[in-house]
Design a protein around this motif. Structure first.
Motif, PDB file in Angstrom:
ATOM      1  N   LEU A 251       0.823  -1.210   0.000  1.00  0.00           N
ATOM      2  CA  LEU A 251       0.000   0.000   0.000  1.00  0.00           C
ATOM      3  C   LEU A 251       0.856   1.259   0.000  1.00  0.00           C
ATOM      4  N   LEU A 252       2.023   1.203   0.639  1.00  0.00           N
ATOM      5  CA  LEU A 252       2.932   2.352   0.597  1.00  0.00           C
ATOM      6  C   LEU A 252       3.411   2.623  -0.824  1.00  0.00           C
ATOM      7  N   THR A 253       3.696   1.564  -1.581  1.00  0.00           N
ATOM      8  CA  THR A 253       4.118   1.762  -2.972  1.00  0.00           C
ATOM      9  C   THR A 253       2.997   2.386  -3.798  1.00  0.00           C
ATOM     10  N   ARG A 254       1.767   2.207  -3.362  1.00  0.00           N
ATOM     11  CA  ARG A 254       0.615   2.799  -4.053  1.00  0.00           C
ATOM     12  C   ARG A 254       0.258   4.175  -3.501  1.00  0.00           C
ATOM     13  N   GLY A 255       1.028   4.637  -2.498  1.00  0.00           N
ATOM     14  CA  GLY A 255       0.731   5.918  -1.887  1.00  0.00           C
ATOM     15  C   GLY A 255      -0.495   5.885  -1.001  1.00  0.00           C
ATOM     16  N   GLN A 256      -0.741   4.705  -0.382  1.00  0.00           N
ATOM     17  CA  GLN A 256      -1.928   4.526   0.449  1.00  0.00           C
ATOM     18  C   GLN A 256      -1.553   3.959   1.824  1.00  0.00           C
ATOM     19  N   PRO A 257      -0.880   4.734   2.670  1.00  0.00           N
ATOM     20  CA  PRO A 257      -0.538   4.207   3.997  1.00  0.00           C
ATOM     21  C   PRO A 257      -1.799   3.821   4.757  1.00  0.00           C
ATOM     22  N   SER A 258      -1.709   2.744   5.530  1.00  0.00           N
ATOM     23  CA  SER A 258      -2.888   2.241   6.224  1.00  0.00           C
ATOM     24  C   SER A 258      -2.492   1.633   7.555  1.00  0.00           C
ATOM     25  N   PRO A 259      -3.465   1.379   8.426  1.00  0.00           N
ATOM     26  CA  PRO A 259      -3.171   0.588   9.623  1.00  0.00           C
ATOM     27  C   PRO A 259      -2.694  -0.813   9.215  1.00  0.00           C
ATOM     28  N   ILE A 260      -2.142  -1.551  10.171  1.00  0.00           N
ATOM     29  CA  ILE A 260      -1.704  -2.918   9.902  1.00  0.00           C
ATOM     30  C   ILE A 260      -2.926  -3.786   9.636  1.00  0.00           C
ATOM     31  N   LEU A 261      -2.915  -4.486   8.504  1.00  0.00           N
ATOM     32  CA  LEU A 261      -4.058  -5.284   8.088  1.00  0.00           C
ATOM     33  C   LEU A 261      -3.907  -6.738   8.537  1.00  0.00           C
ATOM     34  N   PRO A 262      -5.012  -7.458   8.667  1.00  0.00           N
ATOM     35  CA  PRO A 262      -4.932  -8.880   9.031  1.00  0.00           C
ATOM     36  C   PRO A 262      -4.175  -9.662   7.966  1.00  0.00           C
ATOM     37  N   PRO A 263      -3.573 -10.778   8.327  1.00  0.00           N
ATOM     38  CA  PRO A 263      -2.875 -11.606   7.333  1.00  0.00           C
ATOM     39  C   PRO A 263      -3.858 -12.209   6.337  1.00  0.00           C
ATOM     40  N   VAL A 264      -3.329 -12.558   5.173  1.00  0.00           N
ATOM     41  CA  VAL A 264      -4.140 -13.187   4.123  1.00  0.00           C
ATOM     42  C   VAL A 264      -3.489 -14.499   3.709  1.00  0.00           C
ATOM     43  N   ASP A 265      -4.260 -15.328   3.026  1.00  0.00           N
ATOM     44  CA  ASP A 265      -3.749 -16.648   2.633  1.00  0.00           C
ATOM     45  C   ASP A 265      -2.899 -16.595   1.375  1.00  0.00           C
ATOM     46  N   ASP A 266      -3.152 -15.622   0.500  1.00  0.00           N
ATOM     47  CA  ASP A 266      -2.465 -15.609  -0.788  1.00  0.00           C
ATOM     48  C   ASP A 266      -2.231 -14.171  -1.247  1.00  0.00           C
ATOM     49  N   MET A 267      -0.987 -13.717  -1.181  1.00  0.00           N
ATOM     50  CA  MET A 267      -0.667 -12.350  -1.599  1.00  0.00           C
ATOM     51  C   MET A 267      -0.818 -12.160  -3.104  1.00  0.00           C
ATOM     52  N   ASP A 268      -0.745 -13.238  -3.869  1.00  0.00           N
ATOM     53  CA  ASP A 268      -0.847 -13.098  -5.315  1.00  0.00           C
ATOM     54  C   ASP A 268      -2.206 -12.548  -5.749  1.00  0.00           C
ATOM     55  N   GLN A 269      -3.183 -12.628  -4.870  1.00  0.00           N
ATOM     56  CA  GLN A 269      -4.486 -12.054  -5.165  1.00  0.00           C
ATOM     57  C   GLN A 269      -4.529 -10.545  -4.890  1.00  0.00           C
ATOM     58  N   HIS A 270      -3.439 -10.023  -4.315  1.00  0.00           N
ATOM     59  CA  HIS A 270      -3.440  -8.625  -3.881  1.00  0.00           C
ATOM     60  C   HIS A 270      -2.418  -7.752  -4.621  1.00  0.00           C
ATOM     61  N   TRP A 271      -1.389  -8.359  -5.199  1.00  0.00           N
ATOM     62  CA  TRP A 271      -0.377  -7.543  -5.869  1.00  0.00           C
ATOM     63  C   TRP A 271      -0.091  -8.067  -7.266  1.00  0.00           C
ATOM     64  N   SER A 272       0.412  -7.160  -8.097  1.00  0.00           N
ATOM     65  CA  SER A 272       0.877  -7.551  -9.424  1.00  0.00           C
ATOM     66  C   SER A 272       2.308  -8.071  -9.314  1.00  0.00           C
ATOM     67  N   GLU A 273       2.814  -8.636 -10.381  1.00  0.00           N
ATOM     68  CA  GLU A 273       4.189  -9.152 -10.363  1.00  0.00           C
ATOM     69  C   GLU A 273       5.182  -8.019 -10.145  1.00  0.00           C
ATOM     70  N   GLN A 274       4.940  -6.874 -10.761  1.00  0.00           N
ATOM     71  CA  GLN A 274       5.829  -5.730 -10.572  1.00  0.00           C
ATOM     72  C   GLN A 274       5.782  -5.235  -9.134  1.00  0.00           C
ATOM     73  N   GLU A 275       4.582  -5.195  -8.545  1.00  0.00           N
ATOM     74  CA  GLU A 275       4.455  -4.771  -7.156  1.00  0.00           C
ATOM     75  C   GLU A 275       5.132  -5.757  -6.217  1.00  0.00           C
ATOM     76  N   ARG A 276       5.010  -7.029  -6.512  1.00  0.00           N
ATOM     77  CA  ARG A 276       5.671  -8.044  -5.681  1.00  0.00           C
ATOM     78  C   ARG A 276       7.179  -7.830  -5.664  1.00  0.00           C
ATOM     79  N   ARG A 277       7.758  -7.591  -6.837  1.00  0.00           N
ATOM     80  CA  ARG A 277       9.207  -7.373  -6.907  1.00  0.00           C
ATOM     81  C   ARG A 277       9.607  -6.116  -6.142  1.00  0.00           C
ATOM     82  N   SER A 278       8.802  -5.071  -6.260  1.00  0.00           N
ATOM     83  CA  SER A 278       9.101  -3.819  -5.564  1.00  0.00           C
ATOM     84  C   SER A 278       9.099  -4.016  -4.050  1.00  0.00           C
ATOM     85  N   VAL A 279       8.091  -4.718  -3.542  1.00  0.00           N
ATOM     86  CA  VAL A 279       8.011  -4.967  -2.093  1.00  0.00           C
ATOM     87  C   VAL A 279       9.173  -5.844  -1.639  1.00  0.00           C
ATOM     88  N   GLU A 280       9.485  -6.871  -2.392  1.00  0.00           N
ATOM     89  CA  GLU A 280      10.563  -7.773  -2.005  1.00  0.00           C
ATOM     90  C   GLU A 280      11.916  -7.067  -1.997  1.00  0.00           C
TER      91      GLU A 280
END
Length: 335
Positions: A251-280
């Motif tokens: 969310l920070l890479t999207r310019g959307q700071p937020s409170p800490i969110l609950p964990p999810v089962d699959d991050m691939d449903q939430h980010w694109s491949e480019q976003e995944r690389r950026s976060v990693e």
């Protein structure tokens, strides 16, 4: 392999979705007391402003409160953002903390704004001809280690009362090369922000050691490395808990700071491949795993960097799981 690794805590008093700043600060006090019991060396509060996911904006006040419920750990700022404040006011605040809690206060300083530029301008109320960071730092050192400062024409002198000659330990914190070089040249301890900007990690640490000059502050270089840590009793659970951290940085890479969110089962449903690389890229130094994996990763990081101390930054949605993560890390450092 060393027998014991020095560990510390970096806590921004994270606010979870559905929680509150009050709950986060209560959790900070609880974590600090337990971290002391588990053998952590120091406990630093991060400073952020106008940020919906962090409650540590008034870090000197939180430092005093944390120090009041602990007995042994060093409590400090990670970091006090000197560009927002006058050196005199910082010296007075930390001098007062040192009076109340002698020998237990650290003053970590940073150059970053710790917020967006609009909020930074509100905090600073800038005027023309303001001193830069180096000048502010030298003035602060004069207040805490010397006999204050005097106007250039000698017409008036300024003293931090309390604060003068308290010799509160000063650290420089940074995510790049500037603070690393400055810390080395002044002979100050250096903390690198590997928990969010590890790209310059080895270059900054090496530069600090190369530029280090023994001083009245420190005889030899001392590196404290901050990293993200998510530990759990089994690998799968640790990886799932870490998705709260991934969502935060996504969310920070999207310019959307937020409170800490609950964990999810699959991050691939939430980010694109480019976003995944950026976060990693921002999180590649993270230590994530079960007790055995955390122990191995911790020792590998120490071997790679030669860090004198590791400062764990852990933002997990569930408070009990966050406590358990710090407990597992403490056990890994002792074996």
């Amino acid at each position: 392999m060393t027998n014991k690794i020095e560990l510390s805590v970096l806590d921004p008093s994270p606010i979870i979705k559905g929680g509150s700043a009050e709950l986060s600060l209560d959790n900070t006090l609880d974590l600090a007391q337990k971290a002391e019991k588990w053998g952590y060396n120091r406990y630093w509060l991060a400073e952020h402003h106008n940020w919906v996911g962090m409650a540590s904006s008034a870090s000197p006040i939180v430092i005093g409160r944390v120090a009041s419920v602990t007995e042994r750990m060093r409590i400090g700022s990670g970091a006090m953002l000197l560009s927002h404040y006058s050196p005199l006011s910082v010296a007075e605040q930390f001098g007062t903390l040192e009076v109340f809690f002698p020998g237990r206060i650290d003053l970590g300083l940073g150059r970053a704004p710790g917020t967006d530029q609009f909020t930074a301008n509100v905090l600073r109320q800038r005027t023309a001809g303001e001193p830069d960071f180096d000048e502010r730092l030298q003035e602060l050192i004069a207040y805490l280690y010397g006999s204050g400062t005097t106007m250039r024409n000698g017409s008036h002198s300024f003293h931090a009362i309390p604060g003068e000659k308290t010799n509160v330990p000063i650290w420089l914190l940074g995510s790049g090369l500037y603070s690393a070089e400055l810390a080395g040249m002044l002979g100050l301890p250096f903390s690198f922000a590997g928990h969010f900007a590890p790209g310059n990690m080895m270059e900054a640490i090496n530069l600090y050691r190369e530029r280090f000059r023994p001083s009245s502050f420190l005889e030899k270089p001392y590196v404290l490395l901050a990293v993200q840590v998510v530990a759990a009793d089994d690998e799968r659970k640790a990886q799932r808990l870490a998705t709260s951290m991934y969502q935060k940085f996504l969310l920070l890479t999207r310019g959307q700071p937020s409170p800490i969110l609950p964990p999810v089962d699959d991050m691939d449903q939430h980010w694109s491949e480019q976003e995944r690389r950026s976060v990693e890229e921002q999180l590649f130094t993270s230590i994530i795993g079960d007790p055995a994996g955390v122990k191995q990763q911790l020792h590998e990081l120490i071997k790679k960097t030669g860090a004198d101390e590791i400062m764990a930054h852990t933002e997990i949605f569930n408070h009990e799981a966050r406590l358990r993560s710090y407990e597992i890390l403490a056990q890994a450092a002792k074996s």
